[in-house]
Structure formats: C-alpha cells, structure tokens
Design an enzyme around this catalytic site. Structure first.
Site: not given
Length: 283
Positions: A37, A126, A130, A151
């Site tokens: 983890d 998101y 990041k 993508w």
C-alpha cells in the site's frame, strides 16, 4: 544490472513496461495494491530499505474522475501522499523516480497545446490531486521525471478503446463527445519513452503523447474502422455522451521539451492505435 521498482504493476502502463523491458538488463520489483500500500509510509520505507531500487516508477493512481469527486480524501491519499512516500524512498536511496501525471492538471480552456511551462490550474479533484503528487516529487527529490500524458490506453485498462469495443460488441448506437480534444497515447509507447528516459540524467517535467490531435468522436471512428465493427456512431456534446466524464475540453499537450532538445520522437496516434488493435486481435 539496474533494479527498477514498478509500483502499480497491474495497471496498463505497468503491464506495458513489463512487456517491453529486457530482463537481462533490468531486475524488476513489481508491486500492486495487494502487495504493498503506497499510502502506508512505513510499509513503503521498509520495502525501499530492504530492496534498494535504483529507479522507482510510480504507475499507481486513482484515475476515475467521478470517484475522485465523490471521495477526495481517497484521491489525495493515493495520488498525492503515495507519490510523496515513493519520493522519500527515492531520496533515501539516491534513486531516480518517474511520476506519471495527466493533462487534467490544466483547466482545458486553452486554444493551443499546453507546454511544460504553462501554469497549471486543475478544475477537478483528480487533476488537483495529481498536481499535488507532482509537487511532492519535486520537493523531495531532484532526480525525477514527471511525465504528463493523456487519453492513454493499453492492455487490461478500463480505457476508452476497450469501452468503445465493448459497446460495439453489443451492437448499440454510440454517442461520443465531439467537443473533447486530445492525443490518444498507447501505454506501450509511453513505456518505451519511460525506459529511454531512465537511462538518462535529463531530469524534469515532460509532456509525452503520441503525435496528432483528434476529438473523441474521431478516435471512436478509428477504433471501429480498425476493428471492422459497423455500429452507428453519433457526435454529441460531452454532457450527452455515453463514454466520457466531464473533463477539460481541450486536453492537448505539446511535447515541447522533447522537441526542443531533439531527444525522442513519439509516433502518430493512428499508427500506435493500429499496433495495439493488431496485438489485441492476436491475443
């Protein structure tokens, strides 16, 4: 022989790396969430002390944008604190680290491709999580390669290519966003670039996408053409589309640094998609 730790080895980029690396040149340490983890600081530090990797490639991430909005703490725990923990190990070991990032760190309001020097302004949890991960990597180690792409598709991923083909199998009409623009990028091409970069000391932030730009509708058209599937396809606004979350509308990244230092050319997105579709059929 160098020792490379791939955290998130079951994801599409982790799998692509394992497919193309040379086991005679690279000793690979593969871990995924069931093994380790990355949000558990002690667990990560202990693994680093025992195994002493020369390179850490962070392919982990919560990439489901809707889930990130619903569970922001989970998104930050994995995308930001996970990156921090791996960076601490990299610094302790003097290792290089590769941090995978995204076009979502930008707001998508531009009318021209984003370079590595443009200011980030994420509009989603998101994207913000990041960017926080990127900042931790920069803060904790200078021997880093931050790679933003968009993508991305590859083996085993819940990606746009695989979702289009699943719907096409059912013979349903597909309504696809005609107002989202990007550069489809093969996980395998991204993996090739990563393996090239870790052999250098050219540290910094990179935009790495296949060349060329299309919208989601054109991307879906090409997927269906290569697969030989004949289903009705409609171009619609994102809000009415079947397969796209609401994302920054203009997700085009300019591989500016790669171009100005003349280091590495990425292939055209249509060529890469054709290679992926052939491999998919063979498997």
């Amino acid at each position: 022989m160098i020792k490379v730790w791939i955290a998130g080895s079951n994801g599409q980029i982790g799998r692509a790396l394992n497919d193309i690396l040379d086991p005679l040149e690279i000793e690979v340490l593969n871990t995924d969430v069931d093994d380790l983890d990355i949000t558990n600081t002690e667990e990560v530090l202990n693994f680093g002390i025992v195994n002493r990797p020369d390179v850490i490639i962070n392919c982990c991430g919560v990439t489901d944008t809707d889930l990130c909005e619903k569970e922001p703490e989970h998104a930050y725990r994995v995308n930001a604190l996970g990156a921090r923990n791996l960076s601490i190990v990299a610094r302790k070991n003097g290792a290089k680290i590769v941090q995978l990032s995204t076009d979502d760190v930008f707001d998508g309001q531009s009318k021209k491709p984003y370079t590595e020097f443009d200011d980030t302004n994420p509009l989603t949890v998101y994207g913000a999580s990041k960017r926080a991960g990127e900042n931790y990597v920069k803060e904790f180690t200078h021997k880093h390669f931050i790679i933003r792409s968009n993508w991305v598709y590859g083996k085993g991923g819940n990606n746009f290519v695989n979702r289009v083909l699943e719907v096409a199998e059912q013979g349903k009409t597909l309504s696809v966003a005609g107002d989202q623009f990007g550069s489809p990028t093969s996980a395998k091409d991204l993996a090739r670039m990563i393996l090239y970069l870790i052999s250098t000391n050219e540290y910094g932030t990179y935009h790495v996408t296949c060349s060329g730009v299309c919208n989601r509708y054109e991307f879906a058209q090409e997927i269906l053409r290569l697969s030989g599937k004949n289903v009705e396809l409609k171009a619609v606004p994102t809000e009415q589309s079947d397969l796209s979350s609401v994302r920054p509308p203009y997700a085009v990244l300019d591989n500016f640094i790669l171009r100005i230092i003349d280091m590495y050319d990425m292939p055209d997105w249509k060529e890469s998609l054709e290679e992926y579709m052939k491999e998919r059929t063979e498997n």
